[in-house]
Structure formats: structure tokens, C-alpha cells
Write a protein that holds these residues in place. Structure first.
Motif, PDB file in Angstrom:
ATOM      1  N   GLY A  26       4.591 -21.282  -7.197  1.00 55.16           N
ATOM      2  CA  GLY A  26       5.714 -20.345  -7.184  1.00 55.16           C
ATOM      3  C   GLY A  26       5.594 -19.245  -6.152  1.00 55.16           C
ATOM      4  N   ASP A  27       5.349 -19.634  -4.908  1.00 55.14           N
ATOM      5  CA  ASP A  27       5.295 -18.594  -3.868  1.00 55.14           C
ATOM      6  C   ASP A  27       6.592 -18.612  -3.072  1.00 55.14           C
ATOM      7  OD1 ASP A  27       4.420 -16.551  -2.270  1.00 55.14           O
ATOM      8  OD2 ASP A  27       2.684 -17.611  -1.458  1.00 55.14           O
ATOM      9  N   VAL A  28       6.982 -17.416  -2.625  1.00 59.42           N
ATOM     10  CA  VAL A  28       8.217 -17.292  -1.850  1.00 59.42           C
ATOM     11  C   VAL A  28       7.993 -17.792  -0.419  1.00 59.42           C
ATOM     12  CG1 VAL A  28       9.058 -15.350  -3.210  1.00 59.42           C
ATOM     13  CG2 VAL A  28       7.615 -14.916  -1.213  1.00 59.42           C
ATOM     14  N   THR A  29       9.090 -18.052   0.276  1.00 58.44           N
ATOM     15  CA  THR A  29       8.964 -18.492   1.678  1.00 58.44           C
ATOM     16  C   THR A  29       9.761 -17.607   2.633  1.00 58.44           C
ATOM     17  OG1 THR A  29      10.763 -20.054   1.266  1.00 58.44           O
ATOM     18  CG2 THR A  29       8.522 -20.922   1.130  1.00 58.44           C
ATOM     19  N   LYS A  30      10.675 -16.809   2.096  1.00 57.53           N
ATOM     20  CA  LYS A  30      11.489 -15.966   2.997  1.00 57.53           C
ATOM     21  C   LYS A  30      10.694 -14.708   3.346  1.00 57.53           C
ATOM     22  CE  LYS A  30      15.836 -17.173   0.735  1.00 57.53           C
ATOM     23  NZ  LYS A  30      16.601 -17.962   1.676  1.00 57.53           N
ATOM     24  N   PRO A  31      10.827 -14.219   4.598  1.00 58.06           N
ATOM     25  CA  PRO A  31      10.103 -13.006   4.990  1.00 58.06           C
ATOM     26  C   PRO A  31      10.659 -11.771   4.288  1.00 58.06           C
ATOM     27  CG  PRO A  31      11.564 -13.710   6.755  1.00 58.06           C
ATOM     28  CD  PRO A  31      11.660 -14.768   5.688  1.00 58.06           C
ATOM     29  N   LEU A  32       9.928 -10.672   4.405  1.00 59.15           N
ATOM     30  CA  LEU A  32      10.402  -9.392   3.864  1.00 59.15           C
ATOM     31  C   LEU A  32      11.727  -9.038   4.537  1.00 59.15           C
ATOM     32  CD1 LEU A  32       7.029  -7.412   3.929  1.00 59.15           C
ATOM     33  CD2 LEU A  32       8.151  -8.451   1.953  1.00 59.15           C
ATOM     34  N   CYS A  33      12.588  -8.347   3.794  1.00 57.39           N
ATOM     35  CA  CYS A  33      13.924  -8.041   4.326  1.00 57.39           C
ATOM     36  C   CYS A  33      13.846  -6.864   5.318  1.00 57.39           C
ATOM     37  CB  CYS A  33      14.896  -7.762   3.178  1.00 57.39           C
ATOM     38  SG  CYS A  33      14.541  -6.258   2.273  1.00 57.39           S
ATOM     39  N   PRO A  34      14.861  -6.723   6.182  1.00 57.33           N
ATOM     40  CA  PRO A  34      14.810  -5.678   7.212  1.00 57.33           C
ATOM     41  C   PRO A  34      14.618  -4.264   6.650  1.00 57.33           C
ATOM     42  CG  PRO A  34      16.598  -7.214   7.657  1.00 57.33           C
ATOM     43  CD  PRO A  34      16.033  -7.599   6.318  1.00 57.33           C
ATOM     44  N   ALA A  35      15.214  -3.961   5.499  1.00 56.89           N
ATOM     45  CA  ALA A  35      15.070  -2.601   4.955  1.00 56.89           C
ATOM     46  C   ALA A  35      13.600  -2.303   4.657  1.00 56.89           C
ATOM     47  CB  ALA A  35      15.906  -2.453   3.675  1.00 56.89           C
ATOM     48  N   VAL A  36      12.890  -3.294   4.120  1.00 54.41           N
ATOM     49  CA  VAL A  36      11.474  -3.116   3.781  1.00 54.41           C
ATOM     50  C   VAL A  36      10.648  -2.995   5.052  1.00 54.41           C
ATOM     51  CG1 VAL A  36       9.459  -4.307   2.794  1.00 54.41           C
ATOM     52  CG2 VAL A  36      11.633  -4.258   1.537  1.00 54.41           C
ATOM     53  N   ILE A  37      10.910  -3.871   6.003  1.00 50.33           N
ATOM     54  CA  ILE A  37      10.139  -3.851   7.259  1.00 50.33           C
ATOM     55  C   ILE A  37      10.327  -2.510   7.971  1.00 50.33           C
ATOM     56  CG2 ILE A  37      10.012  -4.905   9.568  1.00 50.33           C
ATOM     57  CD1 ILE A  37       8.629  -6.575   7.437  1.00 50.33           C
ATOM     58  N   GLY A  38      11.581  -2.028   8.004  1.00 55.12           N
ATOM     59  CA  GLY A  38      11.849  -0.746   8.664  1.00 55.12           C
ATOM     60  C   GLY A  38      11.072   0.386   7.989  1.00 55.12           C
ATOM     61  N   ALA A  39      11.092   0.399   6.662  1.00 50.88           N
ATOM     62  CA  ALA A  39      10.404   1.469   5.922  1.00 50.88           C
ATOM     63  C   ALA A  39       8.892   1.383   6.122  1.00 50.88           C
ATOM     64  CB  ALA A  39      10.747   1.364   4.427  1.00 50.88           C
ATOM     65  N   MET A  40       8.376   0.164   6.185  1.00 47.44           N
ATOM     66  CA  MET A  40       6.924   0.021   6.361  1.00 47.44           C
ATOM     67  C   MET A  40       6.508   0.414   7.783  1.00 47.44           C
ATOM     68  SD  MET A  40       6.138  -3.280   3.939  1.00 47.44           S
ATOM     69  CE  MET A  40       4.431  -3.423   4.320  1.00 47.44           C
ATOM     70  N   HIS A  41       7.321   0.067   8.781  1.00 50.93           N
ATOM     71  CA  HIS A  41       7.015   0.505  10.151  1.00 50.93           C
ATOM     72  C   HIS A  41       6.960   2.033  10.211  1.00 50.93           C
ATOM     73  CE1 HIS A  41       8.379  -3.346  12.498  1.00 50.93           C
ATOM     74  NE2 HIS A  41       7.156  -3.427  12.029  1.00 50.93           N
ATOM     75  N   LYS A  42       7.946   2.650   9.580  1.00 53.14           N
ATOM     76  CA  LYS A  42       7.993   4.120   9.616  1.00 53.14           C
ATOM     77  C   LYS A  42       6.769   4.706   8.901  1.00 53.14           C
ATOM     78  CE  LYS A  42      11.044   7.952   8.504  1.00 53.14           C
ATOM     79  NZ  LYS A  42       9.996   8.571   7.665  1.00 53.14           N
ATOM     80  N   ALA A  43       6.381   4.045   7.801  1.00 53.13           N
ATOM     81  CA  ALA A  43       5.229   4.540   7.032  1.00 53.13           C
ATOM     82  C   ALA A  43       3.938   4.398   7.844  1.00 53.13           C
ATOM     83  CB  ALA A  43       5.125   3.775   5.715  1.00 53.13           C
ATOM     84  N   VAL A  44       3.845   3.340   8.622  1.00 50.92           N
ATOM     85  CA  VAL A  44       2.664   3.188   9.484  1.00 50.92           C
ATOM     86  C   VAL A  44       2.633   4.343  10.484  1.00 50.92           C
ATOM     87  CG1 VAL A  44       1.611   1.757  11.295  1.00 50.92           C
ATOM     88  CG2 VAL A  44       2.451   0.685   9.207  1.00 50.92           C
ATOM     89  N   ASP A  45       3.788   4.689  11.026  1.00 50.36           N
ATOM     90  CA  ASP A  45       3.835   5.824  11.960  1.00 50.36           C
ATOM     91  C   ASP A  45       3.431   7.122  11.265  1.00 50.36           C
ATOM     92  OD1 ASP A  45       4.569   4.190  14.035  1.00 50.36           O
ATOM     93  OD2 ASP A  45       6.728   4.572  13.823  1.00 50.36           O
ATOM     94  N   ASP A  46       3.872   7.282   9.997  1.00 55.61           N
ATOM     95  CA  ASP A  46       3.449   8.484   9.236  1.00 55.61           C
ATOM     96  C   ASP A  46       1.925   8.579   9.231  1.00 55.61           C
ATOM     97  OD1 ASP A  46       6.076   8.988   8.536  1.00 55.61           O
ATOM     98  OD2 ASP A  46       5.878   8.240   6.472  1.00 55.61           O
ATOM     99  N   MET A  47       1.281   7.440   9.067  1.00 54.48           N
ATOM    100  CA  MET A  47      -0.185   7.425   8.948  1.00 54.48           C
ATOM    101  C   MET A  47      -0.871   7.772  10.272  1.00 54.48           C
ATOM    102  SD  MET A  47      -0.770   6.830   5.838  1.00 54.48           S
ATOM    103  CE  MET A  47      -2.034   5.884   5.018  1.00 54.48           C
TER     104      MET A  47
END
Ligand code: PLP
Length: 392
Positions: A41-62
């Protein structure tokens, strides 16, 4: 020293390890044949753009001293707990921020929660079900009783007042059968648990697949649940976080046993044994609950549910009995020609190159049944069902 002898009581092999090994052996013996995996039961679709955008921004915060985060709160950042609290409020469930505990996923919390309960408690586990509930209790040496889920009860066992249990596991929508409890059925379990002083461990990992608006997504939509239930949920299937890792557990303040608040005990446990989910992941998780994130994850799940329709309509055409696939990514079918579930696994792999999961691996009532998942790509799902049609 002595090792934990209870491990000897575990089944020999974890279900997915056994099916993966058989599939790998087949692939090695038939290097020319493409295997289609509709098993784990593993997913195959990538993370959605909203999540990717937020995670990129969070990496920059770090990357900047003024927005860098070190250790976070044991119970998760407030921004995520606020998002979760608003998500529950949409269904009329009011949760305090101190009733929500963020984690790295539902599996860890389902295992770790047992730290709170005495070994002498009896666990009541549906059969068939996600094997983790049984194995975590066996590891702790706790007695396990089973609630039979069968075709004649729609794979939704109901409480038996003559059975005394302390920990009651529920999984709705269910893995592996795809069956989902109605509000009335959940109310019967809540009343039973309150009458017995038991605690329901409610696994809502697949709530985001519910499309039938009359079905509850959370046990806390049912009156009386705040005094008897803990809910586990996860972004794994909701938003494709199986590799990213984020989940949450809800323990209401009214849940008190032996005069002690279970939420307080859980926080104490987490503070001692857990140092939180990463800031970057929690930012990604919070993005799931923005309007943009909700629209994107819904679209992804609709795609999986479309795969489920491809599977169920092919099964219907072939006259193979099935259930599930409507409010769940899982389709639970009866093995044709009275094959047992491992024979059908070998038959499907050998003749069609399709990997599913033998029902027997989820409990004795799973014998004779088989689980297919809708988590493949549309193309591989369609091809798998065409191959299966050809062998019947
Ligand atoms: N609960 C159920 C019923 C599951 O099927 C799964 C994963 O397959 C989990 C929990 C685990 O979820 P997580 O990835 O959050 O650990």
C-alpha cells in the motif's frame, strides 16, 4: 541477559517482506517479464505543489540564523496543530491544540501508544486487519482477542457485550477490506467502550478516501468518543507522505484511566523517547491543509479512486466477488475457483505477472480473499486488469 521472549510468538515473516521476496524471486527467474505491483500500500504520485513549495521555503528558513529551527516542541509546532484543529472543525469536531500530537507517522504512534497500557490488558483486534496491531501487542506479551470481520457482517464486526476487552482497535476505512463504519455503527462501539472502561484505538489513516458524505472521517464525530477514544491519522495516504513521514494522534482531555490523563502520559512518553518531526516536514504537512493543498491532494486521491474503479469494473465483468474501492484505495476480492489466498498470489504472479497481497496475511478470516490496491499508475492498473482478464 535475557532477550524479550515474546518475539518468538510473532509470525515468521512480515507479510510484505514475504510477498516482496516471492516477487523478487519471480523477477530473477523471468528477467524478460514486467511485474505490475498492486500489492503493497505505497503511494506512487509525488508530493503536491503546495507541499513542495512550503518545504522549499522551510529549507530556506533553515539557512538563516533568524529563521533557523533546532529542536521543536515534542507535540509538534503550533502552526501545524492549528491547521489540524481547523481541519477537524470543518466536520464539527472541536479539538484543543493540546489534544493534538504530531509525529513521524501512524505506525510509530500505534506501536508506541502501548507504552501507556499495562501488559495485562486484553487487546481486541479485527480480523482481518493491518498486521501491526496484532504484532505490537504480541511483542509486548499482551493477550489478543479477535473480532471477526466476514462477508456476512460486511467486514465490519460489531461489539459483543459478552467479550471483555481493554484496548479496542478499529480501522475505518479498513485496510485491507476497504469497509468503512457508519456513524451509527461507531456509536455502538463507543457505547460499548465507555461501558467497559476500554480505550478505542481508532486508525483513520484512510479517512481522506471517504467520498460517501454520510460516513464519519473521525471517531470524534460520534458523541461519547471523547471519553474512550484515541485517534491516529497520517499524511502518508492523504498526501503522499509515505517517504516524507508525518502523522498525528488525537487524545482528548476527557480520556482518563486510573485517574490519569492519557494525553498527559503520552506527552511525557514523547518527551522522553521522541524529539519531534522535522520543521521542514511539518511546514509541508501544514500546506496540505491550505485551500490550495486540499484541492491538490483531493485531485490525487480522485486519481487513485479512478484506478479503483478500473479494478472493480474489471472484477465485476469477470464475475469475481469484491468489496471496497469506493471510500478506500483497497479492493478486497474473493479468490476465484476456491483458491486459497497464497495459491491465488502464486497464480496471479505466475500467469499475469501481477503482485497483490494474500488476504490470509491479514488474519485467518482473510483466507480465500485477496487485496489489490489502487495506488498504481493509471497505465499499470489498466494493464494489470487486462492481463488478469486474459487469464480468466
Ligand atoms: N494504519 C494503516 C491502517 C495503514 O495501512 C498504514 C500504512 O499502510 C499505517 C497506519 C501506517 O501509516 P504511516 O505511514 O503514517 O506510518
Amino acid at each position: 541477559m535475557k532477550i524479550n521472549p515474546c518475539y518468538e510468538n510473532l509470525g515468521q515473516n512480515y507479510l510484505f517482506a514475504a510477498t516482496a521476496k516471492k516477487a523478487a524471486d519471480y523477477a530473477a527467474a523471468h528477467p524478460d517479464k514486467k511485474i505490475i505491483r498492486l500489492g503493497i500500500g505505497d503511494v506512487t504520485k509525488p508530493l503536491c505543489p503546495a507541499v513542495i513549495g512550503a518545504m522549499h521555503k522551510a529549507v530556506d528558513d533553515m539557512s538563516r540564523p533568524e529563521s533557523f529551527y533546532g529542536y521543536g516542541p515534542y507535540e509538534g509546532y503550533e502552526f501545524l496543530r492549528e491547521s489540524l484543529s481547523r481541519y477537524y472543525a470543518l466536520r464539527g469536531v472541536s479539538l484543543g491544540l493540546d489534544e493534538i500530537f504530531v509525529s513521524d507517522g501512524a505506525k510509530s504512534d500505534l506501536g508506541n501508544i502501548l507504552d501507556l497500557f499495562d501488559r495485562d490488558n486484553t487487546a481486541l483486534v479485527p480480523d482481518p486487519v493491518y498486521p501491526v496491531y496484532v504484532d505490537t501487542n504480541i511483542m509486548a506479551g499482551r493477550p489478543v482477542l479477535f473480532a471477526d470481520a466476514r462477508e456476512d457482517n460486511g467486514f465490519l464486526p460489531m461489539p459483543d457485550p459478552s467479550v471483555k476487552a481493554d484496548l479496542i482497535y478499529m480501522c475505518s476505512p479498513n485496510n485491507p477490506t476497504g469497509a468503512a463504519y457508519s456513524a451509527g455503527q461507531l456509536k455502538a462501539w463507543v457505547d460499548y467502550a465507555n461501558a467497559q472502561g476500554a480505550v478505542i484505538l481508532f486508525d483513520a489513516a484512510y479517512e481522506a478516501f471517504i467520498r460517501d458524505e454520510s460516513l464519519p472521517h473521525s471517531i470524534f464525530e460520534v458523541e461519547g468518543a471523547r471519553t474512550c477514544a484515541i485517534e491516529f491519522c497520517s499524511l502518508s495516504k492523504t498526501a503522499g507522505f509515505t517517504g516524507t513521514r508525518c502523522g498525528y494522534t488525537v487524545i482528548p482531555k476527557e480520556l482518563v484511566r486510573g485517574g490519569v490523563s492519557l494525553g498527559g502520559m503520552w506527552l511525557r512518553r514523547q518527551a522522553t523517547k521522541f524529539n519531534g518531526t522535522s520543521y521542514v516536514v511539518q511546514r509541508g504537512a501544514a500546506a496540505v491543509f491550505t485551500p490550495e493543498g486540499q484541492a491538490q491532494v483531493r485531485e490525487a486521491i480522485d486519481g487513485y479512486l479512478q484506478n479503483a474503479r478500473v479494478i472493480t469494473s474489471a472484477l465485476a465483468d469477470m464475475g469475481i466477488w469484491y468489496t471496497g474501492g469506493q471510500n478506500s484505495p483497497y479492493i478486497w476480492l474473493k479468490c476465484p475457483d476456491r483458491m486459497d489466498s497464497w495459491t491465488f498470489f502464486d497464480f496471479l504472479l505466475g500467469r499475469a505477472g501481477v503482485v497483490g497481497t494474500p488476504g490470509e496475511g491479514f488474519g485467518k478470516n482473510g483466507e480465500g480473499f485477496f487485496r489489490l490496491t489502487a495506488f498504481g499508475s493509471p497505465e499499470s492498473t489498466t494493464e494489470a486488469m487486462e492481463r488478469i482478464r486474459r487469464i480468466f
